[in-house]
Design a protein around this motif. Sequence first.
Motif, mmCIF file in Angstrom:
data_model
loop_
_atom_site.group_PDB
_atom_site.id
_atom_site.type_symbol
_atom_site.label_atom_id
_atom_site.label_comp_id
_atom_site.label_asym_id
_atom_site.label_seq_id
_atom_site.Cartn_x
_atom_site.Cartn_y
_atom_site.Cartn_z
ATOM 1 N N GLN A 49 0.819 -1.066 0.083
ATOM 2 C CA GLN A 49 -0.061 -0.140 -0.009
ATOM 3 C C GLN A 49 0.947 1.144 0.326
ATOM 4 O O GLN A 49 1.889 1.197 0.902
ATOM 5 N N ILE B 109 0.642 -8.488 4.586
ATOM 6 C CA ILE B 109 0.480 -9.773 4.283
ATOM 7 C C ILE B 109 -0.596 -10.610 3.758
ATOM 8 O O ILE B 109 -1.743 -9.981 4.486
ATOM 9 N N ARG B 110 -0.802 -11.207 3.159
ATOM 10 C CA ARG B 110 -2.136 -12.032 2.710
ATOM 11 C C ARG B 110 -1.960 -13.527 2.549
ATOM 12 O O ARG B 110 -0.713 -14.051 2.417
ATOM 13 N N THR C 261 -7.333 -12.518 4.776
ATOM 14 C CA THR C 261 -6.641 -11.205 5.328
ATOM 15 C C THR C 261 -5.928 -11.495 6.871
ATOM 16 O O THR C 261 -6.585 -12.139 7.456
ATOM 17 N N PRO C 262 -5.157 -10.582 7.047
ATOM 18 C CA PRO C 262 -4.543 -10.752 8.022
ATOM 19 C C PRO C 262 -5.190 -10.736 9.702
ATOM 20 O O PRO C 262 -4.820 -11.486 10.481
ATOM 21 N N ASP C 263 -6.238 -9.827 9.474
ATOM 22 C CA ASP C 263 -6.635 -9.851 10.549
ATOM 23 C C ASP C 263 -7.313 -11.313 11.321
ATOM 24 O O ASP C 263 -7.931 -11.460 12.375
ATOM 25 N N ILE D 2 3.959 -16.888 14.061
ATOM 26 C CA ILE D 2 4.255 -15.547 13.784
ATOM 27 C C ILE D 2 5.608 -15.413 13.508
ATOM 28 O O ILE D 2 5.906 -14.544 12.610
ATOM 29 N N ASN E 241 5.450 -4.926 9.325
ATOM 30 C CA ASN E 241 4.806 -5.008 10.604
ATOM 31 C C ASN E 241 5.328 -5.958 11.572
ATOM 32 O O ASN E 241 5.626 -7.224 10.892
ATOM 33 N N THR F 65 5.044 -7.745 15.383
ATOM 34 C CA THR F 65 4.267 -7.895 16.590
ATOM 35 C C THR F 65 5.189 -7.618 17.760
ATOM 36 O O THR F 65 6.338 -8.002 17.696
ATOM 37 N N ASP G 79 2.993 2.305 15.188
ATOM 38 C CA ASP G 79 1.883 2.275 14.519
ATOM 39 C C ASP G 79 0.654 2.342 15.235
ATOM 40 O O ASP G 79 0.745 2.348 16.527
ATOM 41 N N ASP G 80 -0.532 2.526 14.833
ATOM 42 C CA ASP G 80 -2.009 2.785 15.361
ATOM 43 C C ASP G 80 -1.562 3.516 16.629
ATOM 44 O O ASP G 80 -2.079 3.487 17.766
ATOM 45 N N GLU H 175 -2.723 7.319 8.577
ATOM 46 C CA GLU H 175 -3.484 6.156 7.527
ATOM 47 C C GLU H 175 -4.990 6.145 7.853
ATOM 48 O O GLU H 175 -5.474 6.776 8.627
ATOM 49 N N VAL I 18 -6.769 7.354 5.336
ATOM 50 C CA VAL I 18 -7.410 8.551 4.564
ATOM 51 C C VAL I 18 -8.086 8.134 3.417
ATOM 52 O O VAL I 18 -7.554 7.391 2.589
ATOM 53 N N TYR J 237 -7.292 4.463 1.294
ATOM 54 C CA TYR J 237 -7.990 4.210 0.143
ATOM 55 C C TYR J 237 -8.121 5.232 -0.701
ATOM 56 O O TYR J 237 -8.076 5.037 -2.003
ATOM 57 N N PRO K 247 -4.216 -1.730 -0.409
ATOM 58 C CA PRO K 247 -2.880 -2.708 -0.686
ATOM 59 C C PRO K 247 -3.056 -3.163 -2.159
ATOM 60 O O PRO K 247 -4.049 -3.946 -2.138
#
Length: 414
Positions: free
Chosen positions: A168, A185-186, A196-198, A210, A237, A239, A299-300, A356, A358, A378, A383
């Motif tokens: 992305q 990652i996918r 999706t990663p979630d 991981i 990313n 962890t 991040d976040d 992030e 946006v 987006y 991504p």
Amino acid sequence: MAAFEHKDVLALVELAEADSLYDQHGEAVFELLRRDFMTRLQQWVRSEDKCASLERNRCSVVLKSIAGIGQLELAAAKLKRLFSKPYTEMGRSIPLTIVTGFAPVDESDKSQERAMRNASTALRAARVKARDYEVYQPGTESSLGASRETIRALELAVERGELELYYQPKVHAGFRNITGAEALIRWHREGEGIVTPDQFIPIAEKHGVIRHMTWWAIKSAIARLARWESRISLAVNVTPTLVLDDEIYWVIRDSLEIYEINPACFTLEVTEGVMVEKQNSMLEQLAKLRKLGIKIAIDDFGTGFSSLAYFRDLPADEIKIDKSFVMHMRESARDFAIVNAVIDLAHNFSLQVVAEGVEDEFCARQLADMRCDYLQGYLIDKPLPLEDFERRYLSQSEVAQRFNAERPSASRLH
Ligand code: C2E
Ligand code: CA
Ligand code: CA
């Protein structure tokens, strides 16, 4: 434990971190380590026990007629002792860590299928709890959450080449030119399409998969940078727990060296939560990684713990304001104020700011007015798979073909 009295017990013994050992020491040394693993196991089994090699880093042993849990504990202690010394050769010393899952074999279970499944569950539990071994107990599966199939499939995803990085873009807030990308990652799970990663990162974190995935993501991203001649940066990313893993330093350093990448082009994204636990060791480790010349992004940002002291001590280069604030800036005066304040604060501490999430032009303009440095979301793009990303953002001439797959570590990356 009555259930064990004079029963056969199946032990599933695994040489831990096999992929890291392979990547770090190469195929030839790995083969020697594997043989050493087998030799030491042979010293553990008694003449009546049956030992079989399953995969390159796993063996099953049927321990005949174990009198009870006490005898099993003694056997586990002996196994540990056998692996207490590192593998040494020509001055090189490599520690071998093993993890074991034990499960009793039922007489009715002729093919030992159930025992094998249970031992594998126990092995997983041992990994999750960072213990040398675990003995299977009914109910272990549910305490571990996701199904055994999913976890096994995840474990194999890297080797089967089912993981892919999407990219992305991140753009300059004022000029809107591309400055970098985040690798996300996918998982192409057989029969299920793209996951999706979630849906799988939390499972991978919980079940000890991981680490393997993250090392893969880091190496793949750095290998990718080697093919791009433009000076855009690429972020991966990580962890929080893996930030404290000593191996991460070597994975990054070795990859940067192999591919001859300017470290400043590589960014590690760690969530703000990284600072909540073990704050001092986290700060030390981030500082050590930063000394490699790579960038650290928080991040976040805004979703976790933060204080001014935290800002003062932070060995980071960039703050990523969480999308939950950015996405609601338009209708929420509170979120607008938070975004504005974070940008000012970060700049006062010489940190760059990425917004992030946006999604619209209004938001992008507001952020540029607030002097936010970079935008991601987006509005710019989702991504993208590699080919789409390269086509849209890197001119053909920039995607160098100079890289060849003959370099040893490169062949294992894709
Ligand atoms: P993240 O690091 O916060 O990544 C940004 C997520 O927001 C991505 O979701 C991205 O697709 C999504 N996103 C980007 N722009 C917009 C937008 O304008 N609107 C909305 N609604 N969403 C947007 P994705 O790719 O599904 O990743 C989700 C999370 O999974 C990531 O959140 C990250 O925490 C984790 N993740 C992804 N790849 C990896 C990885 O390689 N390792 C680890 N440890 N975690 C990863
Ligand atoms: Ca991220
Ligand atoms: Ca984020």
